[in-house]
Design a protein around this motif. Structure first.
Motif, PDB file in Angstrom:
ATOM      1  N   ASP A 155       9.569 -79.387 -51.247  1.00  0.00           N
ATOM      2  CA  ASP A 155      10.077 -80.483 -50.423  1.00  0.00           C
ATOM      3  C   ASP A 155      10.016 -81.832 -51.134  1.00  0.00           C
ATOM      4  N   LEU A 156       9.276 -81.896 -52.242  1.00  0.00           N
ATOM      5  CA  LEU A 156       9.214 -83.135 -53.018  1.00  0.00           C
ATOM      6  C   LEU A 156      10.402 -83.284 -53.972  1.00  0.00           C
ATOM      7  N   ILE A 157      11.119 -82.179 -54.190  1.00  0.00           N
ATOM      8  CA  ILE A 157      12.220 -82.184 -55.165  1.00  0.00           C
ATOM      9  C   ILE A 157      13.554 -82.320 -54.448  1.00  0.00           C
ATOM     10  N   PRO A 158      14.290 -83.420 -54.679  1.00  0.00           N
ATOM     11  CA  PRO A 158      15.611 -83.554 -54.062  1.00  0.00           C
ATOM     12  C   PRO A 158      16.524 -82.401 -54.462  1.00  0.00           C
ATOM     13  N   GLY A 159      17.156 -81.782 -53.470  1.00  0.00           N
ATOM     14  CA  GLY A 159      18.043 -80.668 -53.729  1.00  0.00           C
ATOM     15  C   GLY A 159      17.411 -79.321 -53.442  1.00  0.00           C
ATOM     16  N   VAL A 160      16.078 -79.281 -53.336  1.00  0.00           N
ATOM     17  CA  VAL A 160      15.374 -78.022 -53.089  1.00  0.00           C
ATOM     18  C   VAL A 160      14.831 -78.029 -51.662  1.00  0.00           C
ATOM     19  N   SER A 161      14.995 -76.909 -50.967  1.00  0.00           N
ATOM     20  CA  SER A 161      14.626 -76.829 -49.552  1.00  0.00           C
ATOM     21  C   SER A 161      13.351 -76.033 -49.340  1.00  0.00           C
ATOM     22  N   PHE A 207       0.294 -84.485 -50.622  1.00  0.00           N
ATOM     23  CA  PHE A 207      -0.597 -85.604 -50.929  1.00  0.00           C
ATOM     24  C   PHE A 207      -1.250 -85.496 -52.304  1.00  0.00           C
ATOM     25  N   LEU A 208      -1.648 -84.290 -52.701  1.00  0.00           N
ATOM     26  CA  LEU A 208      -2.378 -84.131 -53.952  1.00  0.00           C
ATOM     27  C   LEU A 208      -1.458 -83.973 -55.161  1.00  0.00           C
ATOM     28  N   LEU A 209      -0.269 -83.426 -54.944  1.00  0.00           N
ATOM     29  CA  LEU A 209       0.594 -83.118 -56.079  1.00  0.00           C
ATOM     30  C   LEU A 209       1.836 -84.001 -56.155  1.00  0.00           C
ATOM     31  N   SER A 210       1.981 -84.933 -55.200  1.00  0.00           N
ATOM     32  CA  SER A 210       3.202 -85.755 -55.199  1.00  0.00           C
ATOM     33  C   SER A 210       3.352 -86.539 -56.500  1.00  0.00           C
ATOM     34  N   ASN A 211       2.249 -87.106 -57.001  1.00  0.00           N
ATOM     35  CA  ASN A 211       2.324 -87.868 -58.250  1.00  0.00           C
ATOM     36  C   ASN A 211       2.638 -86.965 -59.434  1.00  0.00           C
ATOM     37  N   VAL A 212       2.012 -85.771 -59.465  1.00  0.00           N
ATOM     38  CA  VAL A 212       2.245 -84.833 -60.567  1.00  0.00           C
ATOM     39  C   VAL A 212       3.689 -84.349 -60.573  1.00  0.00           C
ATOM     40  N   VAL A 213       4.147 -83.909 -59.382  1.00  0.00           N
ATOM     41  CA  VAL A 213       5.513 -83.398 -59.277  1.00  0.00           C
ATOM     42  C   VAL A 213       6.519 -84.480 -59.634  1.00  0.00           C
ATOM     43  N   ASN A 214       6.275 -85.690 -59.179  1.00  0.00           N
ATOM     44  CA  ASN A 214       7.217 -86.766 -59.462  1.00  0.00           C
ATOM     45  C   ASN A 214       7.172 -87.192 -60.929  1.00  0.00           C
ATOM     46  N   TRP A 215       5.985 -87.060 -61.574  1.00  0.00           N
ATOM     47  CA  TRP A 215       5.917 -87.316 -63.018  1.00  0.00           C
ATOM     48  C   TRP A 215       6.749 -86.280 -63.761  1.00  0.00           C
ATOM     49  N   LEU A 216       6.576 -85.011 -63.387  1.00  0.00           N
ATOM     50  CA  LEU A 216       7.365 -83.947 -64.007  1.00  0.00           C
ATOM     51  C   LEU A 216       8.851 -84.153 -63.755  1.00  0.00           C
ATOM     52  N   TYR A 217       9.177 -84.546 -62.520  1.00  0.00           N
ATOM     53  CA  TYR A 217      10.583 -84.745 -62.160  1.00  0.00           C
ATOM     54  C   TYR A 217      11.180 -85.932 -62.918  1.00  0.00           C
ATOM     55  N   PHE A 226       9.585 -92.671 -48.967  1.00  0.00           N
ATOM     56  CA  PHE A 226       8.889 -91.440 -48.608  1.00  0.00           C
ATOM     57  C   PHE A 226       7.820 -91.097 -49.651  1.00  0.00           C
ATOM     58  N   VAL A 227       8.184 -91.160 -50.933  1.00  0.00           N
ATOM     59  CA  VAL A 227       7.245 -90.841 -52.021  1.00  0.00           C
ATOM     60  C   VAL A 227       6.122 -91.874 -52.071  1.00  0.00           C
ATOM     61  N   TYR A 228       6.468 -93.153 -51.898  1.00  0.00           N
ATOM     62  CA  TYR A 228       5.462 -94.216 -51.920  1.00  0.00           C
ATOM     63  C   TYR A 228       4.441 -94.038 -50.798  1.00  0.00           C
ATOM     64  N   ILE A 229       4.911 -93.723 -49.604  1.00  0.00           N
ATOM     65  CA  ILE A 229       4.025 -93.555 -48.448  1.00  0.00           C
ATOM     66  C   ILE A 229       3.053 -92.401 -48.676  1.00  0.00           C
ATOM     67  N   LEU A 230       3.547 -91.296 -49.235  1.00  0.00           N
ATOM     68  CA  LEU A 230       2.700 -90.126 -49.475  1.00  0.00           C
ATOM     69  C   LEU A 230       1.707 -90.365 -50.601  1.00  0.00           C
ATOM     70  N   SER A 231       2.188 -90.907 -51.732  1.00  0.00           N
ATOM     71  CA  SER A 231       1.318 -91.070 -52.894  1.00  0.00           C
ATOM     72  C   SER A 231       0.254 -92.135 -52.669  1.00  0.00           C
TER      73      SER A 231
END
Length: 272
Positions: free
Chosen positions: A17-23, A68-78, A181-186
């Motif tokens: 759900d953190l990745i745009p385009g993926v459901s 909450f725990l992986l949003s920063n990691v996933v977004n760094w990878l993304y 959305f990402v800012y609020i979670l991270s």
């Protein structure tokens, strides 16, 4: 009995759900829990609420931990390896289609109307890819109007999250709310999380009732739509190749890894 296995299932859904385009709904289908998810959400206010909560609570915990725990990691990878992340999820989507076709028994059950629904759903999802480049500023100050906007955004995102092939993150990107959305979670912005969370809850409750109705009344037509949604999402997720040979080689490796992961998950989830 609490289904602790749902912790990892929820984690996978949260990451997607953190990745745009993926459901997240697509991942629920990969895991073989989609119909149970819909039934569980609808069953919260029934006499069997304890059984449904035993299924939903660990799933929700897994989703929240991932968000909450992986949003920063996933977004760094993304941010640094967007194509490779997209190819991995593309592999998962490709890998799920045979399972969906088998479950729908399409050779026996599909007629002209089913294929029409499949094509329509695929086209509609594919068209969302035309809007995925939308960018907006992050909202960091809040008043009554932004609380309403956050509530509606949560409603929109969660309604999409449980539809296979429809990405909640993609819709947030289209309406310009994904950076917020990402800012609020991270950053765990509590005052913004409350209206966002309420919107998510209401969206899940209402959309799950709609989906349950169609699954009960029009099972094979609904599955034709679901397969079309998943198929169309491949065109949204596909990022294209880059100039770097090494990155392209990694992308190809990851798409096959995604296909194999979908196969293993399907085998694991359907062995009992």
């Amino acid at each position: 009995m609490i289904e602790w296995r749902n912790l990892y299932r929820g984690g996978l859904m949260g990451i997607s759900d953190l990745i745009p385009g993926v459901s997240g709904g697509t991942i629920a289908v990969v895991l073989g829990i989609y119909q149970r998810l819909i039934e569980g959400i609808n069953g919260i206010f029934t006499r069997e609420w304890k059984r449904h909560l035993a299924f939903l609570v660990p799933l929700l915990v897994g989703v929240l931990l991932a968000l909450f725990l992986l949003s920063n990691v996933v977004n760094w990878l993304y941010d640094n390896y967007p194509n490779q992340i997209q190819f991995l999820f593309l592999g998962l989507i490709v890998g799920i289609i045979p399972m969906l076709l088998k479950k729908s028994e399409y050779k026996k059950t599909f007629s002209g109307q089913h294929y029409a629904l499949f094509i329509l759903a695929a086209i509609l999802v594919g068209l969302t890819g035309l809007f995925q480049e939308g960018v907006a500023d992050t909202i960091t100050t809040y008043d009554a109007s932004t609380y309403v906007l956050l509530f509606l955004s949560g409603w929109l995102a969660s309604s999409a999250m449980i539809l296979p092939g429809i990405s909640g993150s993609m819709l947030l990107l289209i309406v310009g709310m994904y950076p917020t959305f990402v800012y609020i979670l991270s950053d765990v912005v509590i005052e913004a999380l409350i209206p966002l969370g309420l919107g998510i809850v209401f969206g899940l409750l209402i959309m799950s009732k709609i989906i349950k109705y169609f699954l009960n009344q029009y099972f094979y037509q609904t599955y034709a739509l679901i397969i079309g949604l998943v198929f169309g999402s491949m065109f949204v997720v596909y990022p294209g190749f880059e100039e770097s040979f090494m990155l392209n080689a990694l992308s190809i490796l990851l798409i096959f890894a995604g296909i194999y992961a979908a196969y293993l998950l399907g085998k694991l989830e359907h062995q009992d």
